[in-house]
Scaffold this active site. Structure first.
Site, PDB file in Angstrom:
ATOM      1  N   GLN A 142       0.915  -1.350   0.170  1.00 41.74           N
ATOM      2  CA  GLN A 142      -0.107   0.001   0.145  1.00 41.74           C
ATOM      3  C   GLN A 142       0.889   1.127   0.038  1.00 41.74           C
ATOM      4  O   GLN A 142       1.261   1.710   0.982  1.00 41.74           O
ATOM      5  CB  GLN A 142      -1.015   0.064   1.301  1.00 41.74           C
TER       6      GLN A 142
ATOM      7  N   GLY B 249     -11.732   2.774   4.342  1.00 42.77           N
ATOM      8  CA  GLY B 249     -10.957   2.036   3.842  1.00 42.77           C
ATOM      9  C   GLY B 249     -10.062   2.632   2.783  1.00 42.77           C
ATOM     10  O   GLY B 249     -10.347   3.852   2.209  1.00 42.77           O
ATOM     11  N   HIS B 250      -9.168   1.819   2.313  1.00 41.51           N
ATOM     12  CA  HIS B 250      -8.144   2.376   1.260  1.00 41.51           C
ATOM     13  C   HIS B 250      -8.970   2.717   0.052  1.00 41.51           C
ATOM     14  O   HIS B 250      -9.792   2.340  -0.321  1.00 41.51           O
ATOM     15  CB  HIS B 250      -7.042   1.374   0.831  1.00 41.51           C
ATOM     16  N   ASN B 251      -8.337   3.971  -0.697  1.00 35.91           N
ATOM     17  CA  ASN B 251      -8.690   4.401  -2.040  1.00 35.91           C
ATOM     18  C   ASN B 251     -10.249   4.999  -1.873  1.00 35.91           C
ATOM     19  O   ASN B 251     -10.856   5.259  -3.092  1.00 35.91           O
ATOM     20  CB  ASN B 251      -8.802   3.345  -3.044  1.00 35.91           C
TER      21      ASN B 251
END
Length: 343
Positions: A196, A237-239
């Protein structure tokens, strides 16, 4: 303890005094707890009788007409006026200028002289702490971060590397921004972590509650729009992309790559699936689950979430299900269908 006259309080909130403007006030209390030196407020008509019986020195209300003989500050919106009054009695905390002797600030970091770095705080290489910012005790700011002007990291906040905060951002204790996103590939050897390597960008005037997490993007940026408020114990969460002025209530979770528009409200414990888009102005009731794209302006309830009115109608029918089942059985028996079904 600071004290202000009723007239001074009225001036601070743009109100009109009815009664004794010279009375001194030392704070704001609820109706039942207010004494002869306190201001209290009435924002609903049903509370007028309690207000009339209150021992408060003065009352904040839309009108003094229903409160004869009382000193009243008349305002069009007591809730909005109360914000200004509370700030009068409880001013925002100002930075205590300088770097505490126990703090660790990398030689490559920039710290504005008007900011505060608290006890045992850490500021990493190439990070910037802008004017009037506060980095609280034991907070950690990683490398290549920016804490914008007027922002406040409460004690024990952690910013991993490459986290950028806008101006006047407030992050409460225990929050973690920039931890790795939850990304893994399935292989014949099991789950393998996908690096990440993206960042996190937080817009101006955002507030993030205690023990909430905003994960870094896999490649680009996880972003939170200006004015958005995130409650305690929320997971971004990511993105993920959050719009402007969203409200994310406690224990909500937003999975990777979801996009929320502006003015979205998620009640407590709402779950949003990954890779979907939630439109502008969407309102979601508590404990709902969103698993599909949602157009602008919808109100949702249920898991998986459906239209709010449809959910309410369905819930009424669900509560009648035993009665409905008995009726169906009786009709089936009369029609001779139940016997045939049994055979």
């Amino acid at each position: 303890m600071a004290s202000f006259s009723v007239a001074e309080v009225a001036a601070a909130c743009g109100g009109r005094v009815v009664g004794d403007g010279d009375l001194r006030l030392v704070g704001v209390r609820a109706l039942e707890g207010a004494g002869a030196d306190a201001l209290s407020f009435v924002n609903e008509e049903r509370a007028l009788s309690r207000a009339a019986a209150s021992a408060a020195a003065a009352l904040l209300a839309r009108s003094a007409a229903a409160l004869p003989g009382r000193t009243v500050i008349e305002v069009s919106d007591p809730s909005t006026a109360l914000i200004k009054i509370l700030r009068l009695f409880h001013p925002a905390r100002a930075p205590r200028l300088g770097i505490h002797p126990t703090a660790v600030v990398d030689a490559g970091a920039f710290v504005d002289p008007s900011s505060e770095i608290g006890p045992y705080a850490v500021v990493g290489d190439l990070s910037r702490i802008e004017a009037n910012a506060i980095v609280g005790a034991h907070a950690v700011v990683g490398e290549r971060c920016r804490v914008g002007a007027g922002s406040w990291l409460h004690p024990h906040v952690v910013l991993y590397d490459d986290v950028v905060l806008g101006e006047r951002v407030e992050v409460h204790s225990g929050a973690v921004l920039g931890a790795d996103g939850f990304g893994y590939a399935t292989t014949d050897k099991g789950l393998v972590k996908i690096p990440q390597v993206g960042g996190v960008t937080i817009g101006d005037d955002v507030e993030i509650g205690a023990n909430s997490c905003v994960d870094r993007a896999a490649l680009e940026t996880t972003s939170v729009g200006a004015g958005t408020k995130i409650d305690n114990l929320a997971q971004i969460g990511h993105n993920v992309t959050l719009g402007r002025h969203d409200v994310i209530c406690a224990q909500s979770g937003i999975a990777g790559s979801a996009v929320l528009g502006d003015g979205v409200v998620l009640g407590g414990q709402v779950g949003v699936a990954g890779h979907i888009t939630v439109g502008n102005g969407v309102k979601v009731q508590a404990q709902s689950g969103i698993a599909r794209d949602v157009p602008d302006g919808e109100a949702l309830h249920g898991s998986p979430a459906i239209g709010y009115r449809a959910y309410q109608k369905s819930y009424i029918e669900f509560s009648r299900l035993p009665e409905t089942a008995r009726l169906v059985r009786r009709l089936a028996e009369k029609a001779g269908l139940l016997k045939g079904a049994r055979e």
